[in-house]
Design a protein around this motif. Structure first.
Motif, PDB file in Angstrom:
ATOM      1  N   UNK A  42       0.861  -1.183   0.000  1.00 33.51           N
ATOM      2  CA  UNK A  42       0.000   0.000   0.000  1.00 33.51           C
ATOM      3  C   UNK A  42       0.899   1.235   0.000  1.00 33.51           C
ATOM      4  N   UNK A  43       0.809   2.027  -1.063  1.00 33.10           N
ATOM      5  CA  UNK A  43       1.677   3.197  -1.201  1.00 33.10           C
ATOM      6  C   UNK A  43       1.024   4.399  -0.521  1.00 33.10           C
ATOM      7  N   UNK A  44       0.923   4.300   0.784  1.00 34.25           N
ATOM      8  CA  UNK A  44       0.184   5.289   1.571  1.00 34.25           C
ATOM      9  C   UNK A  44       0.953   6.593   1.756  1.00 34.25           C
ATOM     10  N   UNK A  45       2.268   6.549   1.592  1.00 34.00           N
ATOM     11  CA  UNK A  45       3.064   7.752   1.844  1.00 34.00           C
ATOM     12  C   UNK A  45       2.904   8.796   0.742  1.00 34.00           C
ATOM     13  N   UNK A  46       2.224   8.429  -0.356  1.00 33.67           N
ATOM     14  CA  UNK A  46       2.039   9.363  -1.464  1.00 33.67           C
ATOM     15  C   UNK A  46       0.935  10.380  -1.192  1.00 33.67           C
ATOM     16  N   UNK A  91      -0.881  12.903   1.770  1.00 29.61           N
ATOM     17  CA  UNK A  91      -0.621  13.520   3.071  1.00 29.61           C
ATOM     18  C   UNK A  91      -1.500  12.981   4.175  1.00 29.61           C
ATOM     19  N   UNK A  92      -2.766  12.664   3.866  1.00 29.43           N
ATOM     20  CA  UNK A  92      -3.686  12.171   4.886  1.00 29.43           C
ATOM     21  C   UNK A  92      -3.310  10.789   5.379  1.00 29.43           C
ATOM     22  N   UNK A  93      -2.839   9.939   4.476  1.00 27.57           N
ATOM     23  CA  UNK A  93      -2.587   8.544   4.828  1.00 27.57           C
ATOM     24  C   UNK A  93      -1.114   8.259   5.095  1.00 27.57           C
ATOM     25  N   UNK A  94      -0.301   9.288   5.182  1.00 27.73           N
ATOM     26  CA  UNK A  94       1.140   9.101   5.338  1.00 27.73           C
ATOM     27  C   UNK A  94       1.487   8.289   6.582  1.00 27.73           C
ATOM     28  N   UNK A  95       0.728   8.500   7.668  1.00 28.03           N
ATOM     29  CA  UNK A  95       0.985   7.763   8.905  1.00 28.03           C
ATOM     30  C   UNK A  95       0.203   6.461   8.976  1.00 28.03           C
ATOM     31  N   UNK A  96      -0.983   6.437   8.355  1.00 31.07           N
ATOM     32  CA  UNK A  96      -1.851   5.254   8.444  1.00 31.07           C
ATOM     33  C   UNK A  96      -2.714   5.198   7.187  1.00 31.07           C
TER      34      UNK A  96
END
Length: 325
Positions: A231-235, A237-242
């Motif tokens: 899951x490329x969540x760091x792309x 801002x909202x999901x960067x941590x989770x």
């Protein structure tokens, strides 16, 4: 009924597994906990016979005849609190405590009868202790974030300063409180800076050194087989941590793709699940920019249908095949 699934009415993963069972003409019994408050119970224990019969609204089943049980979610509740105007609140509280103790003993007896069959997971392990999971993960050689639990402001302040990037989250579960008509979440993952720690004493809190993220992994484990998704969540801002905080309707929803775990990580996950006595569960890991793997947590009742659907793993079909054996 030979196959019993203990679940909840709203569990989508159970729905899909049951659809596969139905499609293949496999008889099963799904017990949703919402429907089993104060059922009729008949238990017989003799030197030669054990029977555990539950019935409600015309439905009746002898659980002692079960051959395989999937403790997916939910509980078999056997009591509701007593409220009587004729007795004091103190006596009523003591009475309900006694009723709950009696009910708990009965419920765990039924669970044990089912657990002596072929089983997947166990209700007492639905909400596995996250600190124990971290401890056991380190024992099998998985990397874990540097973690402290403390209520001392000085200790926390030093840890935050030394970490050069720190997050805090609940020791166990996220909760929510109602404020008027709005609900506010408590304990979601949040970044912490040195200046945030202003008090000398806090409630017991968990802090971790923030791990740089290349992507997150969601791994669904079922009886030794692992289904993994990156899951490329760091792309975003909202999901960067989770990754669960992503805006699914945003311009950049998280990219999620099938993923092949390295053999050594698979081996360690298998060892971990064996030490935790879990046959099934959803694991969260982080892969760093230097390709190091960090274990975060395991949820024995975590949802897996989105992993199955996005990656075309047909996990529910495979579970149904196993349950049908």
């Amino acid at each position: 009924m030979k196959l019993v699934i203990l679940s909840e009415e709203t569990d989508r993963s159970s729905d899909i597994v049951c659809s596969w069972l139905y499609r293949n003409h496999i008889p099963y019994l799904r017990l949703n906990s919402e429907k089993f408050v104060n059922p009729k119970i008949e238990i017989k224990e003799t030197p030669t016979e054990t029977s555990v019969i539950l019935s409600k609204n015309g439905f009746k089943v002898d659980l002692s005849q079960t051959e395989i049980v999937w403790f997916r979610r939910g509980h078999l509740y056997a009591y509701s609190p007593y409220y009587g105007k004729e007795i004091s609140s103190v006596v009523m509280a003591e009475l309900n405590e006694h009723i709950e103790n009696e009910s708990s003993t009965l419920r765990h007896y039924v669970y044990q009868i089912l657990a002596n069959k072929k089983k997947i997971n166990y209700p007492d392990e639905y909400n596995y202790n996250k600190l124990i999971a971290l401890h056991e993960a380190a024992k099998v050689g998985l990397k874990i974030p540097y973690t402290i639990v403390s209520n001392d402001g000085k200790t926390i302040r030093k840890f935050v300063n030394d970490s050069r990037g720190c997050i805090t989250k609940c020791i166990q579960d996220i909760s929510s409180i109602s404020v008027g008509t709005e609900k506010t979440s408590i304990g979601k993952i949040a970044e912490v800076e040195y200046d945030d720690i202003t008090e000398e004493s806090y409630w017991y809190s968990l802090f971790q050194k923030e791990i740089p993220k290349k992507y997150e992994l969601r791994v669904f484990f079922f009886l030794g087989k692992m289904y993994s998704m990156a899951i490329f969540s760091q792309l975003d801002g909202k999901s960067r941590l989770d990754f669960r905080d992503v805006d699914v309707n945003g311009v950049r929803p998280n990219r999620m793709v099938p993923f092949n775990l390295p053999k050594d990580i698979k081996k360690k996950i298998y060892q971990l699940m064996k030490r935790l006595n879990l046959e099934s569960g959803s694991l969260d890991l982080i892969v760093t920019p230097t390709d190091e793997y960090y274990f975060l947590e395991v949820n024995p009742v975590g949802q897996f249908n989105f992993v199955s659907g996005i990656c075309n793993y047909y996990i529910e079909k495979n579970i149904a095949k196993y349950l049908a054996k």
